[in-house]
Write a protein that holds these residues in place. Sequence first.
Motif, PDB file in Angstrom:
ATOM      1  N   VAL A  60       0.884  -1.156   0.000  1.00  0.00           N
ATOM      2  CA  VAL A  60       0.000   0.000   0.000  1.00  0.00           C
ATOM      3  C   VAL A  60       0.924   1.209   0.000  1.00  0.00           C
ATOM      4  O   VAL A  60       1.807   1.321   0.845  1.00  0.00           O
ATOM      5  N   VAL A  61       0.722   2.092  -0.973  1.00  0.00           N
ATOM      6  CA  VAL A  61       1.530   3.298  -1.091  1.00  0.00           C
ATOM      7  C   VAL A  61       0.589   4.500  -1.066  1.00  0.00           C
ATOM      8  O   VAL A  61      -0.363   4.553  -1.838  1.00  0.00           O
ATOM      9  N   VAL A  62       0.855   5.434  -0.179  1.00  0.00           N
ATOM     10  CA  VAL A  62       0.100   6.684  -0.137  1.00  0.00           C
ATOM     11  C   VAL A  62       1.034   7.778  -0.635  1.00  0.00           C
ATOM     12  O   VAL A  62       2.118   7.967  -0.089  1.00  0.00           O
ATOM     13  N   SER A  63       0.612   8.455  -1.707  1.00  0.00           N
ATOM     14  CA  SER A  63       1.442   9.527  -2.251  1.00  0.00           C
ATOM     15  C   SER A  63       0.556  10.581  -2.906  1.00  0.00           C
ATOM     16  O   SER A  63      -0.652  10.394  -3.040  1.00  0.00           O
ATOM     17  N   ASP A  64       1.176  11.667  -3.315  1.00  0.00           N
ATOM     18  CA  ASP A  64       0.439  12.756  -3.938  1.00  0.00           C
ATOM     19  C   ASP A  64      -0.222  12.274  -5.219  1.00  0.00           C
ATOM     20  O   ASP A  64       0.424  11.639  -6.062  1.00  0.00           O
ATOM     21  N   ALA A  65      -1.491  12.629  -5.370  1.00  0.00           N
ATOM     22  CA  ALA A  65      -2.223  12.241  -6.569  1.00  0.00           C
ATOM     23  C   ALA A  65      -1.582  12.818  -7.817  1.00  0.00           C
ATOM     24  O   ALA A  65      -1.593  12.191  -8.881  1.00  0.00           O
ATOM     25  N   ALA A  66      -0.998  13.996  -7.700  1.00  0.00           N
ATOM     26  CA  ALA A  66      -0.364  14.647  -8.851  1.00  0.00           C
ATOM     27  C   ALA A  66       0.819  13.836  -9.381  1.00  0.00           C
ATOM     28  O   ALA A  66       1.152  13.908 -10.563  1.00  0.00           O
ATOM     29  N   ASP A  67       1.455  13.062  -8.509  1.00  0.00           N
ATOM     30  CA  ASP A  67       2.588  12.243  -8.929  1.00  0.00           C
ATOM     31  C   ASP A  67       2.135  11.006  -9.693  1.00  0.00           C
ATOM     32  O   ASP A  67       2.918  10.410 -10.431  1.00  0.00           O
ATOM     33  N   GLY A  68       0.902  10.580  -9.480  1.00  0.00           N
ATOM     34  CA  GLY A  68       0.295   9.508 -10.244  1.00  0.00           C
ATOM     35  C   GLY A  68       0.778   8.113  -9.925  1.00  0.00           C
ATOM     36  O   GLY A  68       1.572   7.878  -9.013  1.00  0.00           O
ATOM     37  N   GLU A  69       0.248   7.197 -10.726  1.00  0.00           N
ATOM     38  CA  GLU A  69       0.518   5.774 -10.534  1.00  0.00           C
ATOM     39  C   GLU A  69       1.977   5.412 -10.788  1.00  0.00           C
ATOM     40  O   GLU A  69       2.516   4.509 -10.154  1.00  0.00           O
ATOM     41  N   GLU A  70       2.614   6.113 -11.707  1.00  0.00           N
ATOM     42  CA  GLU A  70       4.016   5.814 -12.024  1.00  0.00           C
ATOM     43  C   GLU A  70       4.908   5.999 -10.799  1.00  0.00           C
ATOM     44  O   GLU A  70       5.786   5.180 -10.517  1.00  0.00           O
ATOM     45  N   MET A  71       4.671   7.067 -10.043  1.00  0.00           N
ATOM     46  CA  MET A  71       5.462   7.317  -8.834  1.00  0.00           C
ATOM     47  C   MET A  71       5.158   6.258  -7.779  1.00  0.00           C
ATOM     48  O   MET A  71       6.073   5.772  -7.101  1.00  0.00           O
ATOM     49  N   ALA A  72       3.901   5.890  -7.622  1.00  0.00           N
ATOM     50  CA  ALA A  72       3.541   4.857  -6.646  1.00  0.00           C
ATOM     51  C   ALA A  72       4.239   3.546  -6.990  1.00  0.00           C
ATOM     52  O   ALA A  72       4.757   2.849  -6.104  1.00  0.00           O
ATOM     53  N   GLY A  73       4.291   3.201  -8.265  1.00  0.00           N
ATOM     54  CA  GLY A  73       4.989   1.988  -8.691  1.00  0.00           C
ATOM     55  C   GLY A  73       6.476   2.061  -8.398  1.00  0.00           C
ATOM     56  O   GLY A  73       7.082   1.099  -7.927  1.00  0.00           O
ATOM     57  N   ALA A  74       7.076   3.231  -8.663  1.00  0.00           N
ATOM     58  CA  ALA A  74       8.511   3.403  -8.397  1.00  0.00           C
ATOM     59  C   ALA A  74       8.812   3.296  -6.903  1.00  0.00           C
ATOM     60  O   ALA A  74       9.808   2.688  -6.505  1.00  0.00           O
ATOM     61  N   LEU A  75       7.947   3.888  -6.073  1.00  0.00           N
ATOM     62  CA  LEU A  75       8.148   3.810  -4.624  1.00  0.00           C
ATOM     63  C   LEU A  75       8.048   2.364  -4.143  1.00  0.00           C
ATOM     64  O   LEU A  75       8.849   1.909  -3.318  1.00  0.00           O
ATOM     65  N   ALA A  76       7.073   1.625  -4.660  1.00  0.00           N
ATOM     66  CA  ALA A  76       6.905   0.227  -4.256  1.00  0.00           C
ATOM     67  C   ALA A  76       8.079  -0.619  -4.726  1.00  0.00           C
ATOM     68  O   ALA A  76       8.568  -1.479  -3.977  1.00  0.00           O
ATOM     69  N   GLU A  77       8.556  -0.377  -5.940  1.00  0.00           N
ATOM     70  CA  GLU A  77       9.709  -1.132  -6.431  1.00  0.00           C
ATOM     71  C   GLU A  77      10.945  -0.849  -5.587  1.00  0.00           C
ATOM     72  O   GLU A  77      11.741  -1.758  -5.306  1.00  0.00           O
ATOM     73  N   ASP A  78      11.106   0.388  -5.142  1.00  0.00           N
ATOM     74  CA  ASP A  78      12.220   0.736  -4.272  1.00  0.00           C
ATOM     75  C   ASP A  78      12.106   0.008  -2.933  1.00  0.00           C
ATOM     76  O   ASP A  78      13.091  -0.507  -2.414  1.00  0.00           O
ATOM     77  N   ARG A  79      10.895  -0.040  -2.381  1.00  0.00           N
ATOM     78  CA  ARG A  79      10.683  -0.771  -1.119  1.00  0.00           C
ATOM     79  C   ARG A  79      10.987  -2.256  -1.297  1.00  0.00           C
ATOM     80  O   ARG A  79      11.590  -2.886  -0.423  1.00  0.00           O
ATOM     81  N   ALA A  80      10.549  -2.829  -2.420  1.00  0.00           N
ATOM     82  CA  ALA A  80      10.812  -4.249  -2.679  1.00  0.00           C
ATOM     83  C   ALA A  80      12.314  -4.494  -2.809  1.00  0.00           C
ATOM     84  O   ALA A  80      12.841  -5.466  -2.260  1.00  0.00           O
ATOM     85  N   GLU A  81      13.001  -3.612  -3.521  1.00  0.00           N
ATOM     86  CA  GLU A  81      14.459  -3.727  -3.697  1.00  0.00           C
ATOM     87  C   GLU A  81      15.159  -3.719  -2.337  1.00  0.00           C
ATOM     88  O   GLU A  81      16.043  -4.545  -2.071  1.00  0.00           O
ATOM     89  N   THR A  82      14.755  -2.822  -1.467  1.00  0.00           N
ATOM     90  CA  THR A  82      15.342  -2.722  -0.124  1.00  0.00           C
ATOM     91  C   THR A  82      15.080  -4.000   0.671  1.00  0.00           C
ATOM     92  O   THR A  82      15.979  -4.530   1.333  1.00  0.00           O
ATOM     93  N   ALA A  83      13.853  -4.504   0.609  1.00  0.00           N
ATOM     94  CA  ALA A  83      13.493  -5.722   1.352  1.00  0.00           C
ATOM     95  C   ALA A  83      14.259  -6.935   0.820  1.00  0.00           C
ATOM     96  O   ALA A  83      14.723  -7.783   1.602  1.00  0.00           O
ATOM     97  N   LEU A  84      14.419  -7.020  -0.485  1.00  0.00           N
ATOM     98  CA  LEU A  84      15.151  -8.142  -1.074  1.00  0.00           C
ATOM     99  C   LEU A  84      16.630  -8.088  -0.719  1.00  0.00           C
ATOM    100  O   LEU A  84      17.248  -9.130  -0.477  1.00  0.00           O
ATOM    101  N   LYS A  85      17.201  -6.900  -0.671  1.00  0.00           N
ATOM    102  CA  LYS A  85      18.600  -6.767  -0.242  1.00  0.00           C
ATOM    103  C   LYS A  85      18.751  -7.225   1.202  1.00  0.00           C
ATOM    104  O   LYS A  85      19.714  -7.909   1.549  1.00  0.00           O
ATOM    105  N   ALA A  86      17.797  -6.818   2.057  1.00  0.00           N
ATOM    106  CA  ALA A  86      17.846  -7.233   3.463  1.00  0.00           C
ATOM    107  C   ALA A  86      17.702  -8.747   3.593  1.00  0.00           C
ATOM    108  O   ALA A  86      18.297  -9.364   4.477  1.00  0.00           O
ATOM    109  N   LEU A  87      16.922  -9.344   2.693  1.00  0.00           N
ATOM    110  CA  LEU A  87      16.733 -10.791   2.685  1.00  0.00           C
ATOM    111  C   LEU A  87      17.986 -11.500   2.173  1.00  0.00           C
ATOM    112  O   LEU A  87      18.229 -12.665   2.502  1.00  0.00           O
ATOM    113  N   GLY A  88      18.784 -10.784   1.381  1.00  0.00           N
ATOM    114  CA  GLY A  88      20.029 -11.349   0.877  1.00  0.00           C
ATOM    115  C   GLY A  88      19.858 -12.248  -0.328  1.00  0.00           C
ATOM    116  O   GLY A  88      20.702 -13.103  -0.578  1.00  0.00           O
TER     117      GLY A  88
END
Length: 111
Positions: A60-88
Amino acid sequence: MTTQHTYRVIVRGTWEGLTDDDRARLLAEVDQHGLAQMRFTPEGSLTYDKVLKHFSYRFVVVSDAADGEEMAGALAEDRAETALKALGCGHGELRSTVTDMDTMKINRKGR
């Protein structure tokens, strides 16, 4: 004041370069990451199966509507990348599917 929208984002990827230790660790926890555990959360919910080929995260990503779906996707991908790095664990390219919950139309059945 900017309008905030809530997005549900599914980030998908493929495991890559898993060592035998990585596989053993993931398989030991596979029951904690199955279909029954899928949830959309700010921290992300990791799901995968015993084949250890593909995985997905639900955010679940809460962000400015003006930034749109593309930004929400980028934020989620960044979170996934961080979690996967932590998982090793290694992975390939990440792809995301975004749904804006604030603009989603709900079709109700007629009476």
